[in-house]
Design a protein around this motif. Structure first.
Motif, short mmCIF file in Angstrom:
data_model
loop_
_atom_site.label_atom_id
_atom_site.label_comp_id
_atom_site.label_asym_id
_atom_site.label_seq_id
_atom_site.Cartn_x
_atom_site.Cartn_y
_atom_site.Cartn_z
N LEU A 40 19.89 -3.44 38.79
CA LEU A 40 18.65 -3.91 38.20
C LEU A 40 17.91 -2.73 37.56
CD1 LEU A 40 16.22 -5.94 37.83
CD2 LEU A 40 15.49 -5.20 40.13
N LEU A 41 17.61 -2.85 36.28
CA LEU A 41 16.82 -1.85 35.56
C LEU A 41 15.52 -2.49 35.10
CD1 LEU A 41 16.37 0.89 34.08
CD2 LEU A 41 17.62 -0.10 32.14
N VAL A 42 14.41 -1.87 35.46
CA VAL A 42 13.10 -2.32 34.98
C VAL A 42 12.51 -1.18 34.17
CG1 VAL A 42 10.85 -3.28 35.61
CG2 VAL A 42 12.84 -3.71 37.07
N ILE A 43 12.15 -1.46 32.92
CA ILE A 43 11.61 -0.43 32.03
C ILE A 43 10.27 -0.90 31.48
CG2 ILE A 43 13.83 0.58 31.36
CD1 ILE A 43 13.79 -1.17 28.87
N GLY A 44 9.39 0.06 31.18
CA GLY A 44 8.13 -0.36 30.61
C GLY A 44 7.01 0.64 30.75
N GLU A 45 5.81 0.10 30.97
CA GLU A 45 4.58 0.89 30.96
C GLU A 45 4.14 1.23 32.38
OE1 GLU A 45 2.15 -1.67 28.58
OE2 GLU A 45 2.02 -3.22 30.10
N SER A 46 2.83 1.35 32.60
CA SER A 46 2.32 1.85 33.88
C SER A 46 2.66 0.96 35.05
CB SER A 46 0.80 2.03 33.80
OG SER A 46 0.16 0.81 33.47
N HIS B 42 21.61 -13.30 47.78
CA HIS B 42 22.47 -12.90 48.89
C HIS B 42 23.47 -11.83 48.46
CE1 HIS B 42 21.00 -16.19 51.46
NE2 HIS B 42 20.99 -16.91 50.34
N LEU B 43 22.93 -10.79 47.83
CA LEU B 43 23.78 -9.67 47.42
C LEU B 43 22.95 -8.39 47.42
CD1 LEU B 43 22.54 -9.37 44.38
CD2 LEU B 43 24.41 -10.86 43.71
N PRO B 44 23.63 -7.24 47.53
CA PRO B 44 22.90 -5.98 47.45
C PRO B 44 22.43 -5.71 46.02
CG PRO B 44 25.25 -5.56 47.64
CD PRO B 44 25.07 -7.04 47.80
N VAL B 45 21.32 -5.04 45.89
CA VAL B 45 20.75 -4.72 44.58
C VAL B 45 20.46 -3.23 44.51
CG1 VAL B 45 18.81 -5.06 43.01
CG2 VAL B 45 19.73 -7.01 44.28
N ALA B 46 21.00 -2.57 43.50
CA ALA B 46 20.66 -1.18 43.21
C ALA B 46 19.67 -1.19 42.06
CB ALA B 46 21.92 -0.40 42.82
N TRP B 47 18.46 -0.64 42.31
CA TRP B 47 17.39 -0.76 41.32
C TRP B 47 16.99 0.60 40.75
CZ3 TRP B 47 13.14 2.05 42.69
CH2 TRP B 47 12.94 2.32 44.06
N GLU B 48 16.46 0.53 39.54
CA GLU B 48 15.91 1.71 38.87
C GLU B 48 14.65 1.31 38.12
OE1 GLU B 48 17.03 5.17 35.57
OE2 GLU B 48 18.55 3.69 36.16
N ALA C 56 3.42 5.59 41.19
CA ALA C 56 4.05 5.51 42.50
C ALA C 56 4.83 6.78 42.80
CB ALA C 56 4.98 4.30 42.56
N ALA C 57 4.78 7.21 44.04
CA ALA C 57 5.48 8.42 44.46
C ALA C 57 6.91 8.08 44.88
CB ALA C 57 4.74 9.07 45.61
N GLY C 58 7.72 9.12 45.04
CA GLY C 58 9.06 8.94 45.55
C GLY C 58 10.09 8.65 44.48
N PRO C 59 11.33 8.40 44.91
CA PRO C 59 12.43 8.16 43.98
C PRO C 59 12.18 6.94 43.09
CG PRO C 59 13.26 8.53 46.20
CD PRO C 59 11.78 8.39 46.32
N LYS C 60 12.70 7.02 41.87
CA LYS C 60 12.59 5.91 40.93
C LYS C 60 13.80 5.00 40.98
CE LYS C 60 9.60 8.42 37.73
NZ LYS C 60 9.40 8.86 36.32
N TRP C 61 14.64 5.17 41.97
CA TRP C 61 15.80 4.30 42.14
C TRP C 61 16.11 4.20 43.63
CZ3 TRP C 61 15.84 8.52 38.86
CH2 TRP C 61 16.28 9.72 39.42
N GLY C 62 16.81 3.14 43.98
CA GLY C 62 17.15 2.90 45.37
C GLY C 62 18.03 1.67 45.48
#
Length: 226
Positions: free
Chosen positions: A30-36, A63-69, A10-16
């Protein structure tokens, strides 16, 4: 396997961040780690891949904001995730961790013993009695439904994956963590898959995100109070 087209990550930033309900306030990290699949292979951006769709669903349900990576690498085994991918994490104090791995380990023939050792080492990086944290380990997707894999290869790989899943389930039980098995997931149709007929499409990532969200459906009281 050599005939499977190689799709880009996937293109673009890896967090948002996302705030579906407009609640404002301090975000859940929220942190998601792993493979492809965490690298978003098969989706144009991370917002439309697994992590982005998981963040949207989590924000809507809680019902809350989420900062993801999202930190994933094409072809990464669990060992590589522990030795390399963890080093890429930009925000090392997440509230929620989702580990998505196993397809490459099954294809590489990693033994359940090696898998269990690698899994414990990765989880140890996030286990802290003084820091309440939700941790989810995703099972390996069902190889038998992958259109790119012929019979009996798909069945052979699924048997390997099931042995890794059994170890994951046992480790998660011992540590009091959530393990999400895909063994009982409905059959995956063509719409689930990207052009390589191996990785998920945008719709497939949405299906997978909803499946994982059930393991995160109820916020833990100690997290809500922090």
């Amino acid at each position: 396997m050599k005939n499977i087209p190689r799709l880009k990550e996937a293109a673009g930033p890896k967090w948002g961040s996302v705030d579906v309900c407009g609640e404002g306030g301090a975000p859940c990290r929220l942190l998601v780690i792993g493979e492809s699949t965490v690298a978003g292979t098969g989706a144009p951006t991370h917002e439309l891949a697994l992590t982005g769709q998981l963040a949207v669903g989590l924000s809507a349900r809680r019902h809350l904001p989420v900062a993801w990576e999202a930190q994933g690498v094409n072809g990464a085994t669990l060992e590589r995730i522990g030795s390399e991918v963890l080093e890429l994490v930009q925000y090392p104090d997440p509230d929620i961790v989702v580990l998505v791995a196993g397809a490459n380990d099954a294809m590489a023939g990693r033994t359940p013993a090696h898998w269990g050792g690698d899994l414990r080492r990765i989880l140890a990086a996030f286990l802290d009695p003084g820091r309440p944290r939700e941790i989810v380990v995703a099972g390996v997707p069902p190889f038998r439904f992958f259109p790119a894999l012929p019979v009996p290869l798909n069945e052979f790989l699924e048997r390997r994956a099931s042995r890794l899943d059994a170890v994951s389930a046992r480790v998660c039980r011992e540590l009091g963590l959530a393990f999400v098995s895909f063994a009982d997931d409905p059959p995956l149709g063509e719409a689930f898959f990207a052009a390589d007929r191996f990785h998920p499409s945008v719709a497939g990532y949405g299906h997978w995100a909803n499946f994982l969200l059930d393991a995160l459906n109820e916020p833990r009281p100690e997290l809500a109070s922090t």
